[in-house]
Design a protein around this motif. Sequence first.
Motif, short mmCIF file in Angstrom:
data_model
loop_
_atom_site.label_atom_id
_atom_site.label_comp_id
_atom_site.label_asym_id
_atom_site.label_seq_id
_atom_site.Cartn_x
_atom_site.Cartn_y
_atom_site.Cartn_z
N ARG A 90 26.51 11.19 0.91
CA ARG A 90 26.47 11.17 -0.64
C ARG A 90 25.89 12.13 -1.05
N ALA A 91 26.31 12.62 -2.27
CA ALA A 91 25.50 13.79 -2.89
C ALA A 91 24.20 13.38 -3.38
N ASP A 92 23.88 12.01 -3.62
CA ASP A 92 22.71 11.66 -4.27
C ASP A 92 21.67 11.09 -3.03
N SER A 93 22.16 11.33 -1.69
CA SER A 93 21.43 10.68 -0.74
C SER A 93 19.91 11.18 -0.49
N ARG A 94 19.65 12.44 -0.90
CA ARG A 94 18.56 13.14 -0.62
C ARG A 94 18.11 13.09 0.83
N ALA A 95 18.90 13.39 1.82
CA ALA A 95 19.01 13.46 3.26
C ALA A 95 18.16 14.57 3.47
N GLU A 96 18.13 15.70 2.84
CA GLU A 96 17.27 16.78 2.99
C GLU A 96 15.84 16.40 2.96
N GLU A 97 15.28 15.40 2.30
CA GLU A 97 13.95 15.25 1.97
C GLU A 97 13.29 14.44 2.91
N ILE A 98 14.05 13.75 3.88
CA ILE A 98 13.63 12.57 4.75
C ILE A 98 12.25 13.13 5.78
N TYR A 99 12.18 14.37 5.86
CA TYR A 99 11.05 14.97 6.72
C TYR A 99 9.91 15.54 5.94
N GLY A 100 10.00 14.78 4.82
CA GLY A 100 8.66 15.16 3.88
C GLY A 100 8.15 14.03 3.26
N SER A 101 6.65 14.17 2.63
CA SER A 101 6.12 13.12 2.53
C SER A 101 6.71 12.67 0.85
N ASP A 102 7.21 13.36 0.05
CA ASP A 102 7.74 12.88 -1.34
C ASP A 102 8.69 11.75 -1.28
N PHE A 103 9.64 11.90 -0.16
CA PHE A 103 10.51 10.89 0.10
C PHE A 103 10.00 9.49 0.24
N ALA A 104 9.07 9.54 1.13
CA ALA A 104 8.56 8.14 1.43
C ALA A 104 7.75 7.67 0.25
N LEU A 105 7.01 8.70 -0.36
CA LEU A 105 6.11 8.51 -1.50
C LEU A 105 6.84 7.60 -2.56
N ASP A 106 8.03 8.30 -2.84
CA ASP A 106 8.60 8.03 -3.98
C ASP A 106 9.05 6.22 -3.62
N ILE A 107 9.53 5.96 -2.44
CA ILE A 107 9.79 4.58 -2.02
C ILE A 107 8.57 3.80 -2.31
N ALA A 108 7.51 4.25 -1.55
CA ALA A 108 6.20 3.30 -1.83
C ALA A 108 5.73 3.14 -3.16
N ARG A 109 5.88 4.19 -4.07
CA ARG A 109 5.60 4.01 -5.58
C ARG A 109 6.24 2.95 -6.38
N ARG A 110 7.74 2.95 -5.91
CA ARG A 110 8.58 1.93 -6.50
C ARG A 110 8.41 0.63 -5.77
N SER A 111 8.07 0.65 -4.59
CA SER A 111 7.46 -0.73 -4.07
C SER A 111 6.48 -1.22 -4.65
N GLU A 112 5.37 -0.43 -4.74
CA GLU A 112 4.19 -0.86 -5.51
C GLU A 112 4.35 -1.29 -6.77
N ALA A 113 5.24 -0.80 -7.54
CA ALA A 113 5.49 -1.02 -8.98
C ALA A 113 6.05 -2.36 -8.99
N ALA A 114 6.75 -2.79 -7.98
CA ALA A 114 7.34 -4.34 -7.76
C ALA A 114 6.32 -5.22 -7.27
N HIS A 115 5.17 -4.80 -7.03
CA HIS A 115 4.12 -5.55 -6.25
C HIS A 115 4.42 -6.03 -4.86
N LEU A 116 5.13 -5.46 -4.16
CA LEU A 116 5.47 -5.72 -2.79
C LEU A 116 4.08 -5.77 -1.95
N ASP A 117 4.25 -6.60 -0.87
CA ASP A 117 3.21 -6.70 -0.07
C ASP A 117 2.74 -5.46 0.71
N PHE A 118 3.70 -4.80 1.38
CA PHE A 118 3.49 -3.42 2.13
C PHE A 118 4.94 -2.79 2.25
N VAL A 119 4.68 -1.54 2.74
CA VAL A 119 5.71 -0.57 2.97
C VAL A 119 5.48 -0.46 4.62
#
Length: 435
Positions: A25-54
């Motif tokens: 998909r054009a919006d997949s961001r597959a090029e970013e999976i070997y960088g920290s920003d990709f995981a950081l985006d998911i972690a920040r979104r998860s923290e904003a939702a008050h999840l226990d952990f990533v």
Amino acid sequence: MSTTRRLHIGMSLAPTWLSGDAWRRADSRAEEIYGSDFALDIARRSEAAHLDFVFRPDVSCLAIEAMESGSGFASLDPTVLLAALTRETSRIGLVSTVSTTFFPPYLVARQLQSLHWLSKGRVGWNIVTALQGHENFGLEAMPSAEERYARAAEFTRVVHELWASFPNEALLLDRENGRYADPAQVHPIDHDGEYLKVRGPLNLPAFGARIPLVQAGASDSGRDFAASVADIVFAPTPDKAAATELRRDLSRRAERHGRSPGDIRLLPGLSLYLAPTREEARELFMQTHARVDKARKFAAIEQMIGLDLSAWPSDRRIRAADLPLPQLRPGTSRTHVDLLRRLLERESLLPEELLMRPEVLSAAHWQVIGTVDDAVGQIADWAAAGAMDGFIAAPGGSFGSLRLFLDEVVPRLAEAGLFRDRYRGSTFAEHLAEA
């Protein structure tokens, strides 16, 4: 069995939403999976939702044959990746995966305790014994499941002994009297066991807050090990009955190990293909898996249960009587073998139908293909039945599934009293202690 306790929810940092053809998909961001920003985006979104952990699962080998159509589970080292997230997040737990079969316990104890300091008490350890990768660590073959879990039990004890060998209380920092630490509280562990020999002590003080343990085995050996040490069991449970059986079994085993059933939380994986309508969700699922490699999947099925479907007529259903006698083959997961056999013993499926089931298509996780309402309804149903204590979300198909889960499903669960509306503590252990 019912429960009114709030659920514990984790988010997979493995980009499950890029599986199948979703990475195209054009919006997949597959090029970013070997960088920290990709995981950081998911972690920040998860923290904003008050999840226990990533949570970052991991393997120690590369599936080259799968790489033409996907990442083949190629990934950054999980502990190194999570270290990059420590300063950019502040409350969410960070669970790393480390094998007890391939790595020395002193190294593991030091790396995890280092990450615990960097994150100020937010680390968890996902203990795995591994199924593959022996050739990368000088082993002629993988040890048996029984040997791997026996080593894992000893390994986990050694890591805990190392963490205790330099307690936080020994760190005095007494400037007035010139005492940096109290040597009397720091001690070697002098461990000489069946598999491991470690003198200690660890050259790093313990942070203070304990490090919760996660275990992913659901085989007999895995269940018993998990019942003895784990705070969280992450297991494939494709339906509510499987989850309920596992939850009850873990409770019984915990009591045999002198623990309370409440000490263990069962968090199944939850694969989510979400969209505004069920039709769109189904379309997303089918588009994602439109190019399933049938030959490779049939080969995997044969490897797991000995059933050859390569020339099976497309209009002939697979029945329980077609199953060969059970036989665990090298390199296969007993858990996934049992779940696949269980599926075919209960349902008669055409080959095309079997290929779309989670026991074959993915990691045999609980699956929701539908709307936000569907997801909330199923989660509430499983919670009311006491089938689980929470789950680890693995969104599929697109980032849209992830956004709908975090932005709509989780707030709905909080409104229903099934999940927290804010963090009460700052460490991972404190999140798990919330009722």
